[in-house]
Design a protein around this motif. Structure first.
Motif, PDB file in Angstrom:
ATOM      1  N   VAL A 285     -66.534 -30.286  21.798  1.00 29.88           N
ATOM      2  CA  VAL A 285     -66.927 -29.958  23.161  1.00 29.88           C
ATOM      3  C   VAL A 285     -66.847 -31.196  24.051  1.00 29.88           C
ATOM      4  CG1 VAL A 285     -68.804 -29.066  24.612  1.00 29.88           C
ATOM      5  CG2 VAL A 285     -68.472 -28.148  22.308  1.00 29.88           C
ATOM      6  N   ASN A 286     -66.131 -31.068  25.164  1.00 32.33           N
ATOM      7  CA  ASN A 286     -66.161 -32.068  26.220  1.00 32.33           C
ATOM      8  C   ASN A 286     -67.283 -31.684  27.171  1.00 32.33           C
ATOM      9  OD1 ASN A 286     -63.971 -33.569  25.338  1.00 32.33           O
ATOM     10  ND2 ASN A 286     -62.512 -32.399  26.550  1.00 32.33           N
ATOM     11  N   ILE A 287     -68.072 -32.651  27.575  1.00 26.73           N
ATOM     12  CA  ILE A 287     -69.206 -32.403  28.454  1.00 26.73           C
ATOM     13  C   ILE A 287     -69.058 -33.283  29.679  1.00 26.73           C
ATOM     14  CG2 ILE A 287     -71.720 -32.451  28.683  1.00 26.73           C
ATOM     15  CD1 ILE A 287     -71.666 -32.363  25.486  1.00 26.73           C
ATOM     16  N   LEU A 288     -69.049 -32.639  30.850  1.00 25.70           N
ATOM     17  CA  LEU A 288     -68.978 -33.374  32.110  1.00 25.70           C
ATOM     18  C   LEU A 288     -70.339 -33.299  32.785  1.00 25.70           C
ATOM     19  CD1 LEU A 288     -67.404 -34.885  34.330  1.00 25.70           C
ATOM     20  CD2 LEU A 288     -66.890 -32.620  35.323  1.00 25.70           C
ATOM     21  N   PRO A 289     -71.084 -34.413  32.839  1.00 22.35           N
ATOM     22  CA  PRO A 289     -72.307 -34.439  33.636  1.00 22.35           C
ATOM     23  C   PRO A 289     -71.907 -34.489  35.120  1.00 22.35           C
ATOM     24  CG  PRO A 289     -72.297 -36.185  31.958  1.00 22.35           C
ATOM     25  CD  PRO A 289     -70.912 -35.636  32.063  1.00 22.35           C
ATOM     26  N   VAL A 290     -72.523 -33.624  35.906  1.00 27.74           N
ATOM     27  CA  VAL A 290     -72.214 -33.537  37.338  1.00 27.74           C
ATOM     28  C   VAL A 290     -73.459 -33.956  38.112  1.00 27.74           C
ATOM     29  CG1 VAL A 290     -71.513 -31.999  39.211  1.00 27.74           C
ATOM     30  CG2 VAL A 290     -70.603 -31.635  36.903  1.00 27.74           C
TER      31      VAL A 290
END
Length: 179
Positions: free
Chosen positions: A35-40
């Protein structure tokens, strides 16, 4: 010994200074397993708040979480385009909040630029983002005092190009959903 990922601001607010954590930053993706996780980065009255977009590296499916956000920024619109699933905050109805029992200071906090999303703000976001791939919409963080599932449903009924939403319950949440 459970690994924890957090922004520096969140870690300083929540943990002892000697606590060992993995530092994350808004706009900088991390990978955990497949899983790639992008914190926004989001506007909220917390220390270095972020929300998240999760992408399955094997299938390319993307799920966004967006709650505890005071207002919609262009950065949020850009980040939350082309999702397959979205859990979106529908915290309050403006009239119910205005006429409700909260003290004025709390009403101003909830409706402020660093507070929470109203039904209207969330519907506006859905109008601004690309939703052609969206197969699952969950309306969450619905205030028990300042909103109702019926009002959320009425707002979402205005949109033709989204899937039938699931309304998360404050006490029981929602069941398993495949995205």
């Amino acid at each position: 010994n459970i690994p924890v990922w957090a922004t520096g601001g969140t870690a300083r607010s929540a943990f002892d200074p000697t606590f060992n954590f993995h530092n994350i930053r808004g706009g900088h993706s991390i990978s955990i397993g497949d899983v790639n996780i992008l914190p926004v980065t989001v506007p909220h009255d917390a220390s270095e708040p972020v929300q998240f977009i999760f992408e399955d590296r094997t299938g390319g499916r993307k799920l966004g979480l967006l709650t505890d956000t005071g207002h919609i920024t262009n950065h949020i619109v850009d980040a939350y385009n082309d999702l397959h699933g979205l859990l979106l905050e529908f915290n309050y109805d403006e009239v119910m909040l205005d006429q409700g029992p909260y003290p004025l200071s709390i009403k101003q906090r909830v409706a402020g630029d660093l507070g929470h999303l109203s039904n209207e703000q969330s519907v506006s976001l859905l109008r601004r983002i690309k939703t052609s791939q969206l197969s699952c919409l969950i309306a969450g963080h619905i205030s028990e005092n300042n909103n109702s599932p019926d009002l959320v449903t009425m707002q979402l009924d205005q949109l033709n190009d989204i899937p039938k939403p699931v309304l998360a319950d404050q006490k029981i949440g929602f069941g398993w959903i495949a995205v």
